[in-house]
Scaffold this active site. Structure first.
Site, PDB file in Angstrom:
ATOM      1  N   LYS A  73       4.814   5.857   1.607  1.00 23.73           N
ATOM      2  CA  LYS A  73       4.747   4.532   2.225  1.00 23.73           C
ATOM      3  C   LYS A  73       6.024   4.142   2.973  1.00 23.73           C
ATOM      4  O   LYS A  73       6.017   3.170   3.717  1.00 23.73           O
ATOM      5  CB  LYS A  73       4.392   3.492   1.179  1.00 23.73           C
ATOM      6  CG  LYS A  73       2.958   3.614   0.691  1.00 23.73           C
ATOM      7  CD  LYS A  73       1.957   3.213   1.777  1.00 23.73           C
ATOM      8  CE  LYS A  73       0.536   3.284   1.262  1.00 23.73           C
ATOM      9  NZ  LYS A  73      -0.432   2.718   2.203  1.00 23.73           N
ATOM     10  N   SER A  90      -1.787   9.554  -8.359  1.00 27.23           N
ATOM     11  CA  SER A  90      -2.610   9.854  -7.175  1.00 27.23           C
ATOM     12  C   SER A  90      -2.322  11.241  -6.630  1.00 27.23           C
ATOM     13  O   SER A  90      -3.184  11.867  -6.010  1.00 27.23           O
ATOM     14  CB  SER A  90      -2.428   8.784  -6.091  1.00 27.23           C
ATOM     15  OG  SER A  90      -1.105   8.767  -5.620  1.00 27.23           O
TER      16      SER A  90
HETATM   17  C1  LIG Z   1       0.873   6.157  -5.127  1.00 24.73           C
HETATM   18  C2  LIG Z   1      -0.107   5.882  -4.038  1.00 24.73           C
HETATM   19  N1  LIG Z   1      -1.098   6.761  -3.835  1.00 24.73           N
HETATM   20  C3  LIG Z   1      -2.039   6.556  -2.897  1.00 24.73           C
HETATM   21  C4  LIG Z   1      -2.028   5.421  -2.105  1.00 24.73           C
HETATM   22  C5  LIG Z   1      -3.108   5.214  -1.072  1.00 24.73           C
HETATM   23  O1  LIG Z   1      -2.627   5.449   0.230  1.00 24.73           O
HETATM   24  P1  LIG Z   1      -3.299   4.771   1.494  1.00 24.73           P
HETATM   25  O2  LIG Z   1      -2.980   3.311   1.436  1.00 24.73           O
HETATM   26  O3  LIG Z   1      -2.665   5.438   2.670  1.00 24.73           O
HETATM   27  O4  LIG Z   1      -4.772   5.023   1.426  1.00 24.73           O
HETATM   28  C6  LIG Z   1      -1.003   4.486  -2.274  1.00 24.73           C
HETATM   29  C7  LIG Z   1      -0.977   3.260  -1.476  1.00 24.73           C
HETATM   30  O5  LIG Z   1      -0.235   2.340  -1.724  1.00 24.73           O
HETATM   31  C8  LIG Z   1      -0.016   4.727  -3.257  1.00 24.73           C
HETATM   32  O6  LIG Z   1       0.982   3.849  -3.476  1.00 24.73           O
END
Ligand SMILES: Cc1ncc(COP(=O)(O)O)c(C=O)c1O
Length: 314
Positions: free
Chosen positions: A42, A276
């Site tokens: 991010k 994630s």
């Molecule tokens: C740790 C983590 N994984 C996945 C995501 C998802 O990413 P995206 O917003 O690009 O779909 C985020 C989004 O904040 C995140 O902080």
């Protein structure tokens, strides 16, 4: 040289041990986004949103920035706003891990924590919890006449990955990517990376990764809105940044598999990722298992396991 010059250009690791461990054929490439200065993908989004807003005049010199965050966008914004001289207020649910709030504060942000919905569970942020955070964000934007760095709707959220992450990934994989899998929050990285990959190879397949209990983007009914994969899976059926023309399929992963995979990734590959990251790798390995051919799958290690030390992930 500033810290902003250190955002992006993250390395890619090929997960040979994870693939061998499951006795699979094919390749999984993981782009280590936790090596950005704020330890997540991010940072790129924060930089692109602020850069575009300063360029088009929607963000004035010294104007306050406000955003809803699960911690990672906020950390990126704290770094970027600090470098550009904008005060930054991060609004976060108390359901997210608290090391994120402390990190944002250390980086100069003001952090507003919003209580979870009455039946909320700490460590599990639902759509209802986010709705409460959203109300507070709107109040703060009005109060401070602030710029809303809206990661769920501003094009910078996609551009960051379309112009940088995706092209980097393609080059680092030697142009050998058959599929990209991505756990979706705003869908900024899914749409951005897929747009970049489809520009250079029109048949690259895109898979949206979702929590098994709330695989609503695939059309399934949410059985629960609570799961362990922080940063996404908010059970929203429509996402403004999700370009469905780039989706070839939906992959569901359950909490136990995600946690097991995240831990194994640390032990076998030396990759210390968050939930994630494990969700993406678990989905990639499942896809490899289902595939008749030994294909090459790319994914992102979205953030660092250090952000979850107050949880039982490790
Ligand atoms: C740790 C983590 N994984 C996945 C995501 C998802 O990413 P995206 O917003 O690009 O779909 C985020 C989004 O904040 C995140 O902080």
């Amino acid at each position: 040289m500033s810290v902003l010059d250190l955002i992006g250009s993250t390395p890619v690791l090929q997960l040979n041990r994870m693939v061998s461990h499951r006795a699979l054929r094919g390749r999984v490439f993981l782009k280590l986004e936790y090596l950005n200065p704020g330890h997540s993908k991010k940072d790129r989004v924060a930089l692109e949103i602020i850069r575009e807003a300063r360029f088009d005049g929607s963000l004035a010199l010294g104007q306050t920035v406000v955003e809803l965050t699960s911690g990672n966008t906020g950390t990126g914004l704290a770094i970027v706003c600090g470098a550009f001289g904008h005060p930054f207020i991060a609004v976060m649910s108390r359901g997210n891990s608290m090391e994120r709030a402390r990190m944002m504060e250390a980086l100069g942000a003001t952090v507003e924590l919003v209580d979870q919905a009455p039946d909320g569970t700490s460590g599990q942020v639902s759509g209802a919890d986010l709705a409460l955070v959203e109300i507070r964000v709107r109040q703060l934007v009005d109060k401070f006449d602030a710029f809303r760095a809206d990661q769920f709707s501003l094009p910078g959220s996609v551009h960051a990955h379309e112009f940088y992450t995706g092209p980097e990934l393609w080059a680092q994989c030697g142009g050998q990517v058959d599929a990209f899998v991505d756990f979706v929050g705003s869908a900024g990285s899914f749409t951005g990376v897929m747009r970049a990959l489809r520009k250079v190879r029109s048949d690259v397949r895109g898979y949206v990764v979702e929590p098994a209990v709330a695989a609503v983007l695939s059309g399934a009914q949410a059985r629960s809105t609570y799961h362990r994969i922080q940063g996404g899976g908010y059970a929203m059926t429509e996402l403004p940044l999700l370009d469905r023309s780039l989706v070839d399929g939906y992959l569901a992963v359950d909490d136990d598999t995600v946690i097991r995979t995240t831990r194994l990734l640390a032990r076998l590959e030396g990759v210390f990722g968050g939930f994630s990251t494990g969700a993406n790798v678990a989905a990639a390995l499942n896809l490899l298992e289902e595939s008749d051919e030994p294909i090459s799958i790319a994914a992102l290690a979205c953030d660092s396991g250090l952000k979850y030390m107050s949880t039982d992930l490790y």
